[in-house]
Scaffold this motif. Structure first.
Motif, PDB file in Angstrom:
ATOM      1  N   ASP A   1       0.833  -1.209   0.000  1.00 37.46           N
ATOM      2  CA  ASP A   1       0.000   0.000   0.000  1.00 37.46           C
ATOM      3  C   ASP A   1       0.868   1.260   0.000  1.00 37.46           C
ATOM      4  N   SER A   2       1.924   1.250  -0.807  1.00 40.93           N
ATOM      5  CA  SER A   2       2.759   2.445  -0.944  1.00 40.93           C
ATOM      6  C   SER A   2       2.483   3.091  -2.297  1.00 40.93           C
ATOM      7  N   ARG A   3       3.014   4.296  -2.492  1.00 42.70           N
ATOM      8  CA  ARG A   3       2.810   5.020  -3.750  1.00 42.70           C
ATOM      9  C   ARG A   3       3.525   4.344  -4.921  1.00 42.70           C
ATOM     10  N   LEU A   4       4.365   3.356  -4.618  1.00 39.09           N
ATOM     11  CA  LEU A   4       5.043   2.622  -5.690  1.00 39.09           C
ATOM     12  C   LEU A   4       4.058   1.916  -6.612  1.00 39.09           C
ATOM     13  N   VAL A   5       2.903   1.538  -6.070  1.00 37.71           N
ATOM     14  CA  VAL A   5       1.919   0.814  -6.881  1.00 37.71           C
ATOM     15  C   VAL A   5       1.530   1.658  -8.093  1.00 37.71           C
ATOM     16  N   GLY A   6       1.090   2.892  -7.841  1.00 40.09           N
ATOM     17  CA  GLY A   6       0.681   3.759  -8.944  1.00 40.09           C
ATOM     18  C   GLY A   6       1.832   4.103  -9.864  1.00 40.09           C
ATOM     19  N   ILE A   7       3.040   4.280  -9.311  1.00 36.09           N
ATOM     20  CA  ILE A   7       4.211   4.613 -10.136  1.00 36.09           C
ATOM     21  C   ILE A   7       4.564   3.445 -11.048  1.00 36.09           C
ATOM     22  N   VAL A   8       4.533   2.220 -10.514  1.00 26.18           N
ATOM     23  CA  VAL A   8       4.852   1.038 -11.330  1.00 26.18           C
ATOM     24  C   VAL A   8       3.814   0.850 -12.428  1.00 26.18           C
ATOM     25  N   VAL A   9       2.531   1.069 -12.105  1.00 23.51           N
ATOM     26  CA  VAL A   9       1.493   0.982 -13.137  1.00 23.51           C
ATOM     27  C   VAL A   9       1.760   1.982 -14.253  1.00 23.51           C
ATOM     28  N   ALA A  10       2.085   3.224 -13.882  1.00 22.21           N
ATOM     29  CA  ALA A  10       2.376   4.248 -14.886  1.00 22.21           C
ATOM     30  C   ALA A  10       3.589   3.866 -15.715  1.00 22.21           C
ATOM     31  N   ALA A  11       4.643   3.344 -15.055  1.00 21.03           N
ATOM     32  CA  ALA A  11       5.858   2.946 -15.781  1.00 21.03           C
ATOM     33  C   ALA A  11       5.569   1.795 -16.736  1.00 21.03           C
ATOM     34  N   PHE A  12       4.773   0.820 -16.288  1.00 14.56           N
ATOM     35  CA  PHE A  12       4.449  -0.329 -17.139  1.00 14.56           C
ATOM     36  C   PHE A  12       3.654   0.121 -18.370  1.00 14.56           C
ATOM     37  N   CYS A  13       2.662   0.996 -18.147  1.00 18.25           N
ATOM     38  CA  CYS A  13       1.874   1.502 -19.278  1.00 18.25           C
ATOM     39  C   CYS A  13       2.740   2.339 -20.221  1.00 18.25           C
ATOM     40  N   LEU A  14       3.707   3.070 -19.664  1.00 16.17           N
ATOM     41  CA  LEU A  14       4.610   3.875 -20.492  1.00 16.17           C
ATOM     42  C   LEU A  14       5.459   2.988 -21.391  1.00 16.17           C
ATOM     43  N   ILE A  15       5.962   1.890 -20.840  1.00 15.85           N
ATOM     44  CA  ILE A  15       6.757   0.953 -21.646  1.00 15.85           C
ATOM     45  C   ILE A  15       5.901   0.351 -22.753  1.00 15.85           C
ATOM     46  N   ALA A  16       4.686  -0.079 -22.406  1.00 15.11           N
ATOM     47  CA  ALA A  16       3.798  -0.656 -23.423  1.00 15.11           C
ATOM     48  C   ALA A  16       3.446   0.359 -24.488  1.00 15.11           C
ATOM     49  N   MET A  17       3.322   1.633 -24.090  1.00 17.91           N
ATOM     50  CA  MET A  17       2.941   2.689 -25.031  1.00 17.91           C
ATOM     51  C   MET A  17       4.069   3.034 -25.994  1.00 17.91           C
ATOM     52  N   THR A  18       5.295   3.018 -25.515  1.00 19.05           N
ATOM     53  CA  THR A  18       6.432   3.489 -26.319  1.00 19.05           C
ATOM     54  C   THR A  18       7.237   2.367 -26.965  1.00 19.05           C
ATOM     55  N   VAL A  19       7.335   1.214 -26.286  1.00 16.42           N
ATOM     56  CA  VAL A  19       8.177   0.121 -26.788  1.00 16.42           C
ATOM     57  C   VAL A  19       7.341  -0.994 -27.391  1.00 16.42           C
ATOM     58  N   GLY A  20       6.237  -1.291 -26.742  1.00 17.71           N
ATOM     59  CA  GLY A  20       5.405  -2.404 -27.181  1.00 17.71           C
ATOM     60  C   GLY A  20       5.090  -3.300 -26.010  1.00 17.71           C
ATOM     61  N   ALA A  21       4.156  -4.200 -26.179  1.00 16.28           N
ATOM     62  CA  ALA A  21       3.695  -5.019 -25.062  1.00 16.28           C
ATOM     63  C   ALA A  21       3.684  -6.503 -25.391  1.00 16.28           C
ATOM     64  N   ASN A  22       4.629  -6.930 -26.261  1.00 14.89           N
ATOM     65  CA  ASN A  22       4.668  -8.349 -26.610  1.00 14.89           C
ATOM     66  C   ASN A  22       5.013  -9.235 -25.425  1.00 14.89           C
ATOM     67  N   ALA A  23       5.760  -8.672 -24.449  1.00 13.89           N
ATOM     68  CA  ALA A  23       6.164  -9.477 -23.294  1.00 13.89           C
ATOM     69  C   ALA A  23       4.962  -9.968 -22.494  1.00 13.89           C
ATOM     70  N   LEU A  24       3.824  -9.301 -22.661  1.00 12.78           N
ATOM     71  CA  LEU A  24       2.631  -9.719 -21.931  1.00 12.78           C
ATOM     72  C   LEU A  24       2.154 -11.103 -22.350  1.00 12.78           C
ATOM     73  N   SER A  25       2.551 -11.536 -23.522  1.00 14.89           N
ATOM     74  CA  SER A  25       2.092 -12.842 -24.000  1.00 14.89           C
ATOM     75  C   SER A  25       2.690 -13.985 -23.175  1.00 14.89           C
ATOM     76  N   TYR A  26       3.668 -13.708 -22.334  1.00 14.37           N
ATOM     77  CA  TYR A  26       4.235 -14.742 -21.466  1.00 14.37           C
ATOM     78  C   TYR A  26       3.449 -14.893 -20.164  1.00 14.37           C
ATOM     79  N   PHE A  27       2.510 -14.007 -19.942  1.00 11.47           N
ATOM     80  CA  PHE A  27       1.750 -14.007 -18.686  1.00 11.47           C
ATOM     81  C   PHE A  27       0.489 -14.844 -18.880  1.00 11.47           C
ATOM     82  N   PRO A  28       0.325 -15.949 -18.155  1.00  8.35           N
ATOM     83  CA  PRO A  28      -0.844 -16.814 -18.346  1.00  8.35           C
ATOM     84  C   PRO A  28      -2.154 -16.077 -18.047  1.00  8.35           C
ATOM     85  N   LYS A  29      -3.150 -16.343 -18.869  1.00  9.44           N
ATOM     86  CA  LYS A  29      -4.442 -15.692 -18.681  1.00  9.44           C
ATOM     87  C   LYS A  29      -5.133 -16.163 -17.410  1.00  9.44           C
ATOM     88  N   PHE A  30      -4.869 -17.428 -17.011  1.00  9.98           N
ATOM     89  CA  PHE A  30      -5.537 -17.909 -15.803  1.00  9.98           C
ATOM     90  C   PHE A  30      -5.004 -17.198 -14.555  1.00  9.98           C
TER      91      PHE A  30
END
Length: 726
Positions: free
Chosen positions: A325-354
């Motif tokens: 419950d620290s402010r890191l949660v929101g910062i990490v979410v923003a950083a992750f979305c920034l990477i997906a926005m600028t670099v791409g999000a193919n790495a997400l395909s390694y994350f199981p849907k279940f």
């Protein structure tokens, strides 16, 4: 930090999938090719909103993102515009049109959020009943539970799609087992490493099974176990000024109704989300400050084409449930979305849907456990029924409709329950309550004997149509049950906080009842706002109502008592009682009367004169011969309350005279009429005690009896009030 980073990564993965799904909802058919660009714009908004709110929110660990509510409305607006333009509909123009709608809604939403927070207009959200908040959170949990099936199996959890779910049982059953394990383990073990270990362990075991069975990633994607690649290139493309020249602004004007709908839904949702987060986090916050933060975040997000966004209840509670419950949660979410926005999000395909869907189900089950199961144990059956009703409406009609239904049901329940509250604090007759007028013994005897003719109702609380009808029934029953013919009915509004317009008709019925029974109706302590409502109905017109309304109960009782005394052949206003007559009741011999009178000083007074003041240190007893005076208490600075009214034959200043603890007087005596009195000073009384101790003793004995009678009357009045209030 580990728990916060893990929660941020999980929320970031879900955020990217949410932004992708929002784009897919808006841009379908011929516009499907614009989904990657739209996803980039959504991710831009996610980066800005998540970062700003995550850094400056009062909730530590909160996640804020563009919301799903506006997507369906924008999709309908684009579909309508496509039908309107027909073959002239250019896909590029339609995409830009939707983008401008998103930008305008974000700008307008940001300005409205900030303005509401700046002018502190969020207080209405604090009046949302607790069962409605609980139903809102329970409904959120139910939708998360249902939505997890779409994430895990690609099939919506609907009653009509249950056969389709059984065709992909392995996909959602695995995620369900994972969700239950996470729920049970997280409740038994509170260490911050538990949740990251479960997630990393599930992902590791899944890929180990793929390796042992020789299953390729492509096959796992095809079978529905993994997410499809989002693209290896940046998704966001900044908008240029040339966009403005390609927009059909007349169509934008026609879309204002849709934009207004988006804003209304967003405003209701953000207030509900903030109120729900207060309950979920167990934390009181300044909602106005939170609205200002959300407003600034939306204004910044609009520059990149972001959709209107605010606090996400489900993802915000994810970090809290994972002990991050620290402010890191929101910062990490923003950083992750920034990477997906600028670099791409193919790495997400390694994350199981279940795993993703299981975490969504875990949050949903947690909400259902906290706000349905626990509510059954803690809340009344009526409040619990509101929660269930909200869930049913959310499932059958819609989310906001469910909340609205809950508010309406809670309002009806409140009206029903409040109508059962008795607005009558107590009921007294003239035998039990008297005015503060000091009267001779024979007049007191008349008032006690005829006191049943006065009926006094002390009202309190807020009076509306139901409680005013209950009041009428109580007055009607009291009048009918009274053994004495009621002549006066006094309604005291001192503790009435307000009445609504419909309640006036209840008082009109009371007036009509008084008229039929030959009763004079008097109102006291009427607030100006209430008085306006009575005047609007010409309530004082006719023979039943005493006009004008009395300043307080004391004056109302005085009016009734004077009427009864005149009706019984007495003059309520005693003009004069000679000193000789007064002294005859104190001393047995004429010699003592003459000697006592020699110690007195004659005093003349006019209307408004003070015989003594609360801040006056002179000790004197006054024996009133002619005129009337008011004994007053200073309630607030500049405000006085009449303790009693005295006339010829009375004594004032007795308590001050024999009180030696403080030099100041305990009350004030002011002349109500012109008159005269005889004063006994402290110096003369001391002289009397030396020169004529028997006379001084006789006077003290009379004063003691006088004060004892007054004390007994006050005690009887207090006993009556305490008994009725109990």
């Amino acid at each position: 930090m580990l728990a916060s980073v893990t929660a941020g990564l999980v929320a970031g993965v879900l955020a990217v999938t949410f932004m992708f799904s929002y784009s897919a909802v808006i841009f379908t058919g011929d516009l499907a090719s614009f989904v990657p660009r739209a996803t980039g714009q959504m991710l831009f908004g996610a980066v800005v909103i998540s970062l700003v709110v995550g850094l400056f929110s009062q909730f530590r660990g909160v996640v804020a993102l563009p919301q799903d509510n506006p997507t369906a409305i924008i999709a309908v607006m684009i579909a309508t515009l496509t039908q309107t333009l027909g073959e002239q509909a250019n896909p590029e123009t339609l995409f830009l049109q939707a983008t401008i709608v998103m930008i305008l809604s974000s700008v307008a939403g940001g300005l409205i959020f900030f303005a509401i927070g700046h002018w502190k207009l969020t207080s209405l959200a604090q009046y949302v009943p607790y069962p409605v908040i609980a139903g809102f959170l329970a409904g959120t949990g139910w939708l998360l539970f249902k939505g997890s099936f779409s994430v895990m199996a690609g099939v919506a959890f609907e009653f009509g799609s249950i056969p389709s779910l059984f065709e992909v049982t392995s996909l959602w059953l695995t995620g369900t087992v994972f969700a239950v394990i996470v729920l049970v383990v997280s409740q038994r073990f509170t260490h911050a490493i538990v949740m990251p270990a479960l997630i990393i362990g599930a992902v590791g075991i899944f890929h180990l099974i793929l390796a042992l069975t020789g299953t390729t990633l492509q096959t796992a994607i095809y079978d529905g176990w993994l997410l499809e690649p989002f693209g290896a290139e940046g998704l966001w493309q900044p908008l240029g000024f040339e966009v403005m020249t390609k927009i059909d602004w007349s169509a934008i004007v026609g879309d204002m109704t849709g934009i207004a709908t988006i804003l209304v839904i967003a405003l209701i949702s953000v207030l509900l989300n903030l109120t729900a987060l207060e309950s979920a986090f167990g934390q009181d916050i300044d909602i106005n400050a939170e609205m200002r933060t959300a407003g600034i975040a939306n204004l910044l997000a609009a520059s990149g084409g972001g959709l209107i966004g605010y606090h996400y209840v489900s993802l915000s509670t994810l970090g809290r449930r994972m002990k991050g419950d620290s402010r890191l949660v929101g910062i990490v979410v923003a950083a992750f979305c920034l990477i997906a926005m600028t670099v791409g999000a193919n790495a997400l395909s390694y994350f199981p849907k279940f795993v993703l869907g299981g975490l969504v189900m875990f949050i949903g089950l947690g909400f259902l456990k906290d706000w349905v199961v626990q509510s059954w144990l803690k809340l009344s059956r009526g409040d619990f029924a509101v929660i269930i009703a909200i869930l049913v409406v959310i499932e059958t009609i819609g989310f906001l409709e469910g909340v609205a239904a809950g508010i309406m049901i809670a309002a009806v329940m409140f009206i029903v329950n409040y109508s059962r509250i008795d607005v009558v604090q107590y009921v007294l007759t003239g035998k039990e309550i008297h005015s503060n007028i000091e009267r001779p013994k024979e007049q007191k005897a008349v008032l006690i004997h005829e006191g049943g003719r006065v009926l006094f109702f002390k009202l309190h609380g807020f009076i509306f149509f139901a409680t005013s009808n209950n009041l009428f029934d109580k007055i009607d029953q009291t009048i009918n049950d009274s053994e004495t013919q009621i002549s006066f009915l006094i309604l005291d509004f001192q503790y009435v906080s307000g009445i609504d317009t419909s309640a006036i008709h209840g008082f009109v019925n009371i007036k009509q009842k008084a008229l039929e029974a030959g009763i004079q109706l008097g109102l006291s302590h009427v607030h100006p706002d209430i008085d306006k409502l009575f005047n609007a109905e010409n309530f004082a017109d006719g023979d039943a109502v005493i006009d004008p309304a009395f300043e307080n109960v004391d004056h109302a009782l005085e009016w009734c008592e004077d009427f009864i005394l005149r009706d019984s052949g007495y003059d309520p206003k005693i003009g004069i009682q000679p000193l000789s007559e007064k002294l005859s009741s104190i001393f047995a011999t004429n010699e003592h009367r003459v000697r006592f009178a020699s110690y007195l000083t004659s005093v003349e007074f006019s209307v408004g004169d003070y015989l003594y003041h609360v801040h006056n240190q002179t000790r004197q007893i006054f024996l009133i011969e002619i005129g009337e005076l008011n004994v007053l208490s200073e309630v607030d600075e500049g405000q006085e309350f009449r303790l009693r009214s005295v006339g010829a034959g009375s004594m004032v200043g007795v308590a001050n005279f024999f009180r030696h603890t403080q030099p100041d007087a305990i009350d004030t005596v002011r002349a109500k009429t012109d008159g005269s009195a005889f004063a006994l000073s402290e110096k003369d009384f001391e002289k009397m005690k030396i020169e004529n101790p028997a006379i001084a003793m006789a006077f003290q004995t009379h004063v003691l009896a006088f004060m004892a009678d007054r004390f007994a009357e006050s005690q009887r009045a207090l006993e009556v009030i305490f008994r009725t209030e109990k």
